[in-house]
Design a protein around this motif. Structure first.
Motif, PDB file in Angstrom:
ATOM      1  N   MET A  40       0.854  -1.177   0.000  1.00  0.00           N
ATOM      2  CA  MET A  40       0.000   0.000   0.000  1.00  0.00           C
ATOM      3  C   MET A  40       0.897   1.236   0.000  1.00  0.00           C
ATOM      4  N   ASN A  41       0.675   2.137  -0.950  1.00  0.00           N
ATOM      5  CA  ASN A  41       1.495   3.340  -0.991  1.00  0.00           C
ATOM      6  C   ASN A  41       0.982   4.372   0.023  1.00  0.00           C
ATOM      7  N   ILE A  42       1.709   5.461   0.162  1.00  0.00           N
ATOM      8  CA  ILE A  42       1.386   6.476   1.171  1.00  0.00           C
ATOM      9  C   ILE A  42       0.001   7.067   0.945  1.00  0.00           C
ATOM     10  N   ALA A  43      -0.328   7.412  -0.298  1.00  0.00           N
ATOM     11  CA  ALA A  43      -1.646   8.004  -0.588  1.00  0.00           C
ATOM     12  C   ALA A  43      -2.756   7.034  -0.215  1.00  0.00           C
ATOM     13  N   GLU A  44      -2.568   5.746  -0.479  1.00  0.00           N
ATOM     14  CA  GLU A  44      -3.568   4.739  -0.124  1.00  0.00           C
ATOM     15  C   GLU A  44      -3.685   4.592   1.392  1.00  0.00           C
ATOM     16  N   GLN A  45      -2.553   4.674   2.092  1.00  0.00           N
ATOM     17  CA  GLN A  45      -2.584   4.616   3.559  1.00  0.00           C
ATOM     18  C   GLN A  45      -3.391   5.779   4.125  1.00  0.00           C
ATOM     19  N   LEU A  46      -3.139   6.973   3.617  1.00  0.00           N
ATOM     20  CA  LEU A  46      -3.859   8.150   4.099  1.00  0.00           C
ATOM     21  C   LEU A  46      -5.344   8.050   3.788  1.00  0.00           C
ATOM     22  N   ASP A  47      -5.666   7.539   2.624  1.00  0.00           N
ATOM     23  CA  ASP A  47      -7.070   7.364   2.256  1.00  0.00           C
ATOM     24  C   ASP A  47      -7.744   6.349   3.172  1.00  0.00           C
ATOM     25  N   ALA A  48      -7.025   5.275   3.489  1.00  0.00           N
ATOM     26  CA  ALA A  48      -7.594   4.221   4.330  1.00  0.00           C
ATOM     27  C   ALA A  48      -7.904   4.707   5.734  1.00  0.00           C
ATOM     28  N   VAL A  49      -7.090   5.605   6.273  1.00  0.00           N
ATOM     29  CA  VAL A  49      -7.307   6.073   7.644  1.00  0.00           C
ATOM     30  C   VAL A  49      -8.197   7.306   7.710  1.00  0.00           C
ATOM     31  N   SER A  50      -8.558   7.865   6.559  1.00  0.00           N
ATOM     32  CA  SER A  50      -9.360   9.092   6.578  1.00  0.00           C
ATOM     33  C   SER A  50     -10.763   8.865   7.131  1.00  0.00           C
ATOM     34  N   GLY A  51     -11.218   7.636   7.171  1.00  0.00           N
ATOM     35  CA  GLY A  51     -12.550   7.351   7.697  1.00  0.00           C
ATOM     36  C   GLY A  51     -12.577   7.025   9.172  1.00  0.00           C
ATOM     37  N   THR A  52     -11.413   6.926   9.795  1.00  0.00           N
ATOM     38  CA  THR A  52     -11.370   6.567  11.211  1.00  0.00           C
ATOM     39  C   THR A  52     -11.486   7.808  12.087  1.00  0.00           C
ATOM     40  N   ASN A  53     -12.091   7.638  13.245  1.00  0.00           N
ATOM     41  CA  ASN A  53     -12.219   8.738  14.187  1.00  0.00           C
ATOM     42  C   ASN A  53     -10.976   8.872  15.062  1.00  0.00           C
ATOM     43  N   ARG A  54     -10.070   7.912  14.941  1.00  0.00           N
ATOM     44  CA  ARG A  54      -8.832   7.972  15.715  1.00  0.00           C
ATOM     45  C   ARG A  54      -7.840   8.915  15.040  1.00  0.00           C
ATOM     46  N   LEU A  55      -6.868   9.340  15.781  1.00  0.00           N
ATOM     47  CA  LEU A  55      -5.882  10.287  15.286  1.00  0.00           C
ATOM     48  C   LEU A  55      -4.798   9.589  14.463  1.00  0.00           C
ATOM     49  N   VAL A  56      -4.328  10.293  13.444  1.00  0.00           N
ATOM     50  CA  VAL A  56      -3.229   9.812  12.610  1.00  0.00           C
ATOM     51  C   VAL A  56      -2.173  10.910  12.603  1.00  0.00           C
ATOM     52  N   LEU A  57      -0.956  10.543  12.957  1.00  0.00           N
ATOM     53  CA  LEU A  57       0.147  11.489  12.936  1.00  0.00           C
ATOM     54  C   LEU A  57       0.939  11.250  11.656  1.00  0.00           C
ATOM     55  N   VAL A  58       1.069  12.294  10.846  1.00  0.00           N
ATOM     56  CA  VAL A  58       1.830  12.198   9.602  1.00  0.00           C
ATOM     57  C   VAL A  58       3.151  12.910   9.823  1.00  0.00           C
ATOM     58  N   GLU A  59       4.240  12.174   9.632  1.00  0.00           N
ATOM     59  CA  GLU A  59       5.587  12.723   9.784  1.00  0.00           C
ATOM     60  C   GLU A  59       6.188  12.901   8.398  1.00  0.00           C
ATOM     61  N   PHE A  60       6.499  14.131   8.038  1.00  0.00           N
ATOM     62  CA  PHE A  60       7.141  14.432   6.766  1.00  0.00           C
ATOM     63  C   PHE A  60       8.637  14.561   7.021  1.00  0.00           C
ATOM     64  N   ILE A  89       1.807  16.575  10.985  1.00  0.00           N
ATOM     65  CA  ILE A  89       0.387  16.934  10.920  1.00  0.00           C
ATOM     66  C   ILE A  89      -0.396  15.869  11.667  1.00  0.00           C
ATOM     67  N   LEU A  90      -1.329  16.313  12.494  1.00  0.00           N
ATOM     68  CA  LEU A  90      -2.222  15.415  13.204  1.00  0.00           C
ATOM     69  C   LEU A  90      -3.575  15.479  12.517  1.00  0.00           C
ATOM     70  N   LEU A  91      -4.054  14.330  12.054  1.00  0.00           N
ATOM     71  CA  LEU A  91      -5.312  14.249  11.314  1.00  0.00           C
ATOM     72  C   LEU A  91      -6.340  13.435  12.080  1.00  0.00           C
ATOM     73  N   GLN A  92      -7.585  13.775  11.846  1.00  0.00           N
ATOM     74  CA  GLN A  92      -8.704  12.976  12.347  1.00  0.00           C
ATOM     75  C   GLN A  92      -9.797  13.042  11.292  1.00  0.00           C
ATOM     76  N   ARG A  93     -10.230  11.880  10.834  1.00  0.00           N
ATOM     77  CA  ARG A  93     -11.246  11.770   9.776  1.00  0.00           C
ATOM     78  C   ARG A  93     -10.858  12.587   8.539  1.00  0.00           C
ATOM     79  N   GLY A  94      -9.537  12.635   8.273  1.00  0.00           N
ATOM     80  CA  GLY A  94      -9.045  13.342   7.105  1.00  0.00           C
ATOM     81  C   GLY A  94      -8.906  14.843   7.287  1.00  0.00           C
ATOM     82  N   HIS A  95      -9.241  15.355   8.472  1.00  0.00           N
ATOM     83  CA  HIS A  95      -9.160  16.793   8.753  1.00  0.00           C
ATOM     84  C   HIS A  95      -7.927  17.096   9.599  1.00  0.00           C
ATOM     85  N   GLU A  96      -7.269  18.187   9.271  1.00  0.00           N
ATOM     86  CA  GLU A  96      -6.079  18.590  10.002  1.00  0.00           C
ATOM     87  C   GLU A  96      -6.460  19.244  11.321  1.00  0.00           C
TER      88      GLU A  96
END
Length: 107
Positions: free
Chosen positions: A1-21, A70-77
């Motif tokens: 799974m590439n990065i864009a697919e990973q981000l898309d997959a977690v965009s529906g979760t209510n849990r937090l996602v930390l993106v490290e650039f 960036i800290l995301l939740q449901r695809g929102h920053e």
């Protein structure tokens, strides 16, 4: 799974996602994942984005330099930090989110 697919997959979760650039020339944050594991009830995962190799993803977040976070939740920053980040700064952000029970409404 590439990065864009990973981000898309977690965009529906209510849990937090930390993106490290990062870039190969920028500081690496090996300490990041152990800190995030402390908050595993809130943070579902850490996604690492190389701003050179995954330039399209970095551009979609308007990231031009590393390190950035960036800290995301449901695809929102919810939070953004460009530049150095300390353990204490990350803990403060994660605790603030935890204490305020900040969640975005579900659709």
């Amino acid at each position: 799974m590439n990065i864009a697919e990973q981000l898309d997959a977690v965009s529906g979760t209510n849990r937090l996602v930390l993106v490290e650039f990062y870039a190969d020339w920028s500081p690496h944050y090996e300490w990041l994942e152990p800190v995030v594991r402390t908050y595993e009830k809130q943070v579902s995962e850490v996604i690492k984005v190389n701003i050179v190799e995954d330039k399209a993803v970095a551009d979609s977040f308007n990231i031009e330099t590393a390190p950035a976070f960036i800290l995301l939740q449901r695809g929102h920053e919810l939070w953004r930090q460009v530049g150095e980040l300390t353990i204490d700064e990350l803990k403060l952000v994660l605790e603030a989110v935890s204490y305020t029970h900040l969640t975005l409404p579900t659709k």
